[in-house]
Write an enzyme that holds these catalytic residues in place. Sequence first.
Site, PDB file in Angstrom:
ATOM      1  N   GLU A   1       1.249 -38.365 -33.185  1.00 12.03           N
ATOM      2  CA  GLU A   1       0.006 -37.630 -33.419  1.00 12.03           C
ATOM      3  C   GLU A   1       0.225 -36.125 -33.348  1.00 12.03           C
ATOM      4  O   GLU A   1      -0.408 -35.356 -34.078  1.00 12.03           O
ATOM      5  CB  GLU A   1      -1.063 -38.088 -32.431  1.00 12.03           C
TER       6      GLU A   1
ATOM      7  N   GLU B   1      -0.196 -48.046 -30.316  1.00 13.60           N
ATOM      8  CA  GLU B   1      -1.219 -48.047 -29.270  1.00 13.60           C
ATOM      9  C   GLU B   1      -1.959 -49.371 -29.133  1.00 13.60           C
ATOM     10  O   GLU B   1      -2.288 -49.796 -28.013  1.00 13.60           O
ATOM     11  CB  GLU B   1      -2.231 -46.913 -29.519  1.00 13.60           C
TER      12      GLU B   1
END
Length: 274
Positions: free
Chosen positions: A118, A138
């Site tokens: 990210e 995730e």
Amino acid sequence: MPGAVDLAAEKFHALLVEERSDRVVVLLNRPEVRNAIDQQMVDELHVVCAALEQDPRVLIIAGVDGVFASGADIGQLRERRRDDALQGINSTIFVRIAKLPMPVIAALDGYCLGGGAELAYAADFRLGTPSVRIGNPETGLGILAAAGASWRLKELVGEPVAKQILLAGRVLGAEEALAVNLMTEVHEPAELLDAAHGLADRIGRQDPLAVRITKSVFHAPAEAHPLIDQLAQGILFESEAKFDRMQRFLDKNAARKADKDAGAKAGNETGEKN
């Protein structure tokens, strides 16, 4: 008004920071946990951002020991609760990095996962090595990629690939990332930072104000166009750099034409004598 940030005077622990006149190089420096992003690293990145907001320069971000960032620190992440999520600890710093006035270059090596991915998505450019592994696992940990991947990734690679990464845990290798334009260049590890500096050099040859304004216009919402383009161009049309750079271009072209005409004339005269 906050005071000026002097990066040279700051004490960094999770980062290694090198300042140059036109750029700042930041190395994520937690090799014992594969450069996992923890609160201290986030806090130190905020300091770097504050300095670059005051004195805009290109930012190069890389990792140490053949790893960009293996993700957020799972030990800290395990203990975070609802209120921590609502603070947007990682998303806030990644948004700030994405909004820096000058371009951000991410130089990726090895693992670039979770929060590390990210962070890379927040950069304007992503270069990497053949060993890059980039993705967002995730959901396998019972959470979602909430620091930008859930919306930035679709813009970067399109919905089908983004869903494979976000919903099915697909991790891309370097060639796959290159094929979907998630990375734009692949270099051997020893050449990676040189390539990032080469890109920074190319950016540095542009007019800094034009680069800053173009980045802002590029990221403006669709409904802001074309008005924002026209207003931005109006600002640049009045800048000294525009007049100077265009005049140099015209002078160079005129000199080239004069040389060409002189060469043609000399050739004609030689032909007539023969």
